[in-house]
Design a protein around this motif. Structure first.
Motif, PDB file in Angstrom:
ATOM      1  N   ALA A 244       0.844  -1.197   0.000  1.00 36.86           N
ATOM      2  CA  ALA A 244       0.000   0.000   0.000  1.00 36.86           C
ATOM      3  C   ALA A 244       0.874   1.240   0.000  1.00 36.86           C
ATOM      4  N   TRP A 245       0.470   2.230  -0.807  1.00 34.19           N
ATOM      5  CA  TRP A 245       1.115   3.542  -0.778  1.00 34.19           C
ATOM      6  C   TRP A 245       0.469   4.337   0.348  1.00 34.19           C
ATOM      7  N   LEU A 246       1.297   4.848   1.235  1.00 33.69           N
ATOM      8  CA  LEU A 246       0.762   5.541   2.397  1.00 33.69           C
ATOM      9  C   LEU A 246       1.645   6.739   2.742  1.00 33.69           C
ATOM     10  N   GLY A 247       1.022   7.842   3.111  1.00 37.03           N
ATOM     11  CA  GLY A 247       1.779   9.035   3.501  1.00 37.03           C
ATOM     12  C   GLY A 247       1.592   9.334   4.970  1.00 37.03           C
ATOM     13  N   GLY A 248       2.533  10.050   5.555  1.00 34.44           N
ATOM     14  CA  GLY A 248       2.413  10.427   6.959  1.00 34.44           C
ATOM     15  C   GLY A 248       3.701  11.037   7.448  1.00 34.44           C
ATOM     16  N   PRO A 249       4.021  11.031   8.727  1.00 31.04           N
ATOM     17  CA  PRO A 249       3.131  10.595   9.811  1.00 31.04           C
ATOM     18  C   PRO A 249       2.264  11.739  10.339  1.00 31.04           C
TER      19      PRO A 249
ATOM     20  N   SER B 252       0.587  -4.802  -9.256  1.00 29.45           N
ATOM     21  CA  SER B 252      -0.389  -4.003  -9.990  1.00 29.45           C
ATOM     22  C   SER B 252      -0.960  -2.902  -9.086  1.00 29.45           C
ATOM     23  N   GLY B 253      -0.662  -1.644  -9.423  1.00 28.68           N
ATOM     24  CA  GLY B 253      -1.141  -0.514  -8.621  1.00 28.68           C
ATOM     25  C   GLY B 253      -2.601  -0.215  -8.923  1.00 28.68           C
ATOM     26  N   LEU B 254      -3.438  -0.239  -7.893  1.00 28.10           N
ATOM     27  CA  LEU B 254      -4.873  -0.026  -8.077  1.00 28.10           C
ATOM     28  C   LEU B 254      -5.308   1.280  -7.414  1.00 28.10           C
ATOM     29  N   PHE B 255      -6.024   2.097  -8.173  1.00 30.74           N
ATOM     30  CA  PHE B 255      -6.490   3.405  -7.706  1.00 30.74           C
ATOM     31  C   PHE B 255      -7.918   3.239  -7.187  1.00 30.74           C
ATOM     32  N   ILE B 256      -8.070   3.481  -5.902  1.00 30.38           N
ATOM     33  CA  ILE B 256      -9.353   3.211  -5.243  1.00 30.38           C
ATOM     34  C   ILE B 256     -10.196   4.481  -5.161  1.00 30.38           C
ATOM     35  N   CYS B 257     -11.487   4.345  -5.424  1.00 27.50           N
ATOM     36  CA  CYS B 257     -12.399   5.482  -5.308  1.00 27.50           C
ATOM     37  C   CYS B 257     -12.730   5.731  -3.827  1.00 27.50           C
ATOM     38  N   PRO B 258     -12.450   6.958  -3.319  1.00 28.36           N
ATOM     39  CA  PRO B 258     -12.640   7.193  -1.886  1.00 28.36           C
ATOM     40  C   PRO B 258     -14.113   7.312  -1.465  1.00 28.36           C
ATOM     41  N   GLU B 259     -14.941   7.869  -2.352  1.00 27.09           N
ATOM     42  CA  GLU B 259     -16.360   8.032  -2.002  1.00 27.09           C
ATOM     43  C   GLU B 259     -17.213   7.540  -3.167  1.00 27.09           C
TER      44      GLU B 259
ATOM     45  N   PRO C 270      -4.773   2.860   1.151  1.00 26.58           N
ATOM     46  CA  PRO C 270      -5.637   2.199   2.141  1.00 26.58           C
ATOM     47  C   PRO C 270      -6.669   3.153   2.735  1.00 26.58           C
ATOM     48  N   GLU C 271      -6.307   4.451   2.827  1.00 26.80           N
ATOM     49  CA  GLU C 271      -7.266   5.410   3.408  1.00 26.80           C
ATOM     50  C   GLU C 271      -8.485   5.608   2.521  1.00 26.80           C
ATOM     51  N   ARG C 272      -8.328   5.317   1.223  1.00 19.54           N
ATOM     52  CA  ARG C 272      -9.461   5.480   0.305  1.00 19.54           C
ATOM     53  C   ARG C 272     -10.385   4.270   0.325  1.00 19.54           C
TER      54      ARG C 272
ATOM     55  N   THR D 253     -13.131   1.730   1.433  1.00 23.17           N
ATOM     56  CA  THR D 253     -14.321   1.744   2.286  1.00 23.17           C
ATOM     57  C   THR D 253     -14.410   0.400   3.020  1.00 23.17           C
ATOM     58  N   ALA D 254     -15.310   0.332   3.994  1.00 24.27           N
ATOM     59  CA  ALA D 254     -15.504  -0.924   4.739  1.00 24.27           C
ATOM     60  C   ALA D 254     -15.881  -2.039   3.763  1.00 24.27           C
ATOM     61  N   GLU D 255     -16.709  -1.689   2.781  1.00 23.66           N
ATOM     62  CA  GLU D 255     -17.131  -2.682   1.784  1.00 23.66           C
ATOM     63  C   GLU D 255     -15.923  -3.158   0.961  1.00 23.66           C
ATOM     64  N   ASP D 256     -15.048  -2.192   0.604  1.00 27.59           N
ATOM     65  CA  ASP D 256     -13.831  -2.547  -0.132  1.00 27.59           C
ATOM     66  C   ASP D 256     -12.998  -3.566   0.647  1.00 27.59           C
ATOM     67  N   TRP D 257     -12.809  -3.302   1.938  1.00 26.94           N
ATOM     68  CA  TRP D 257     -11.957  -4.196   2.749  1.00 26.94           C
ATOM     69  C   TRP D 257     -12.527  -5.613   2.817  1.00 26.94           C
ATOM     70  N   THR D 258     -13.855  -5.724   2.895  1.00 28.33           N
ATOM     71  CA  THR D 258     -14.479  -7.058   2.938  1.00 28.33           C
ATOM     72  C   THR D 258     -14.209  -7.796   1.631  1.00 28.33           C
ATOM     73  N   ILE D 259     -14.391  -7.093   0.522  1.00 29.21           N
ATOM     74  CA  ILE D 259     -14.167  -7.700  -0.800  1.00 29.21           C
ATOM     75  C   ILE D 259     -12.682  -8.051  -0.977  1.00 29.21           C
ATOM     76  N   PHE D 260     -11.829  -7.129  -0.535  1.00 27.72           N
ATOM     77  CA  PHE D 260     -10.376  -7.295  -0.643  1.00 27.72           C
ATOM     78  C   PHE D 260      -9.919  -8.557   0.095  1.00 27.72           C
ATOM     79  N   LYS D 261     -10.380  -8.701   1.325  1.00 25.43           N
ATOM     80  CA  LYS D 261      -9.971  -9.835   2.178  1.00 25.43           C
ATOM     81  C   LYS D 261     -10.289 -11.157   1.475  1.00 25.43           C
ATOM     82  N   LYS D 262     -11.471 -11.222   0.908  1.00 29.30           N
ATOM     83  CA  LYS D 262     -11.882 -12.453   0.221  1.00 29.30           C
ATOM     84  C   LYS D 262     -11.022 -12.672  -1.032  1.00 29.30           C
ATOM     85  N   ALA D 263     -10.837 -11.607  -1.788  1.00 30.76           N
ATOM     86  CA  ALA D 263     -10.107 -11.726  -3.062  1.00 30.76           C
ATOM     87  C   ALA D 263      -8.652 -12.138  -2.861  1.00 30.76           C
ATOM     88  N   ILE D 264      -7.998 -11.600  -1.819  1.00 31.32           N
ATOM     89  CA  ILE D 264      -6.570 -11.919  -1.665  1.00 31.32           C
ATOM     90  C   ILE D 264      -6.342 -13.332  -1.152  1.00 31.32           C
ATOM     91  N   HIS D 265      -7.418 -13.994  -0.744  1.00 37.71           N
ATOM     92  CA  HIS D 265      -7.277 -15.404  -0.370  1.00 37.71           C
ATOM     93  C   HIS D 265      -7.818 -16.339  -1.436  1.00 37.71           C
TER      94      HIS D 265
END
Ligand SMILES: [Zn+2]
Length: 372
Positions: free
Chosen positions: A28-33, A303-310, A350-352, A354-366
């Motif tokens: 994940a590309w992430l900025g901070g702190p 593969s870099g994926l651009f996620i829609c935040p809203e 990762p900040e972009r 959504t909760a729905e994205d994370w559920t789908i992501f978890k399933k897909a990566i397994h």
């Protein structure tokens, strides 16, 4: 009995190994702190690890002490840590001399005239020895940090001589060919070095976009900088990788002069941001296929994926920066990537998600996707 025991252990070993392999490697590309405390960072990284992220490409300016602090926490949480620092864009950097900035075909410098008027588009010239020395020293200090696994290059390119189609409206442009105001670098050194090499005075050429050697000269400038940085980073037994434009042949070379199949780095993170190109998820697969084929599968491509935040606002938002993959497209984007040869994926960001994205992501990566 001993044989049975050995056999049992072997089966156990195989099942453990394949258990690990069933999860797709995810970065994940992430900025901070920002103002985050150590314990807040720890909680953030723990959460990302739990969600299936294996490593971070982390952007935190240029200060080694900051990277040292963050990398330590990331490692404690079991994450790989790559320092993500822009290469040829040096915005608000007081160490940069005005004459080091790139000059376009009409003589303007990105020092005071950033390309497209975009605030983050102050590009320096990769043909200036002072620029290359500065970058080598800057990355060297970061690579020396024990907890840093690697250096992640970004903006390791020329400005977009042709913008991705999905961005034309935002900047009020039609970029159906190369225009001189977006074409770099015509600084005295680039012009003189090219003349010495080829005998061509590029400033006297009516349409420089037709001169193949001029294109190659600039691909080579970027490649030689990357390979010099790779040599330095590898000498410290660290990894080096880069965020690249998709392709390389269909897009990266043509629009930002990245001939990345010639780069001696350890992994590629093509920004397969389909909405910027007005494309769907199948295109993401096509781009992965082109990348792995061009480099003969010699290095991993994430593969870099651009996620829609809203997602609910996407249809009504004219700014492509707010577009990206919808939850309904995420699984297909991961599937397309993996079936077409990607070694894993990288989320922007990762900040972009959504909760729905994370559920789908978890399933897909397994899921076990089979390379087609
Ligand atoms: Zn130059």
């Amino acid at each position: 009995m001993n044989k049975l025991l050995t056999f049992g252990l072997l089966i156990l070993l195989i099942s453990c190994t394949s258990g690990n392999k069933s999860s797709i490697p995810c970065y994940a590309w992430l900025g901070g702190p920002g103002k985050a405390t150590d314990s807040e960072l720890k909680a953030e990284f723990k959460d990302l690890r739990k969600k299936g992220i294996d490593g971070l490409m982390y952007s935190a300016g240029r200060d080694p002490e900051v990277y040292s602090r963050i990398a330590k926490i990331a490692k404690e949480e079991g994450l790989e840590f790559h320092a993500w620092i822009p290469t040829l864009t040096q915005n608000n950097n007081p160490d940069m001399k005005p004459e080091w900035f790139a000059i376009n075909g009409i003589g303007e410098s990105t020092y005071d005239k950033p390309t497209f008027g975009a605030g983050h588009y102050h590009f320096v010239c990769p043909n200036r020895p002072e620029v290359c020395d500065y970058l080598e020293q800057m990355y060297s200090r970061i690579a020396d940090i024990p907890e840093v696994d690697g250096i992640h290059l970004d903006f390791i390119r020329f400005p977009d001589v042709i913008l991705a189609k999905g961005l034309w409206k935002k900047y009020g442009l039609v970029m159906d060919r190369e225009f001189p105001q977006f074409d770099y670098c015509y600084c005295d050194k680039c012009v003189a070095d090219f003349k010495a090499k080829t005998g061509i005075d590029i400033k006297a050429v009516q349409d420089p976009s037709q001169v193949e050697e001029w294109k190659q000269f600039r691909y080579d400038l970027v490649t030689s900088l990357v390979n010099r940085l790779a040599l330095m980073v590898h000498s410290k037994n660290k990894k080096i990788n880069a965020a690249v434009f998709p392709g390389p042949n269909s897009i990266a070379k043509k629009i930002v002069r990245q001939e990345w199949d010639k780069w001696d780095i350890d992994a590629f993170y093509p920004m397969n941001y389909n909405d910027f190109y007005l494309e769907g998820t199948k295109w993401i697969g096509d781009m992965c296929r082109e990348g792995v084929t061009t480099i003969n599968n010699s290095k991993p491509i994430y593969s870099g994926l651009f996620i829609c935040p809203e997602p609910e606002k996407k249809a009504g938002d004219p700014d492509p920066e707010n577009h990206g993959l919808l939850p309904g497209e995420l699984e297909e984007a991961i599937k397309q990537s993996m079936e077409n040869g990607a070694a894993g994926i990288c989320l922007f960001t990762p900040e972009r998600m959504t909760a729905e994205d994370w559920t789908i992501f978890k399933k897909a990566i397994h899921t076990s996707y089979v390379k087609q």
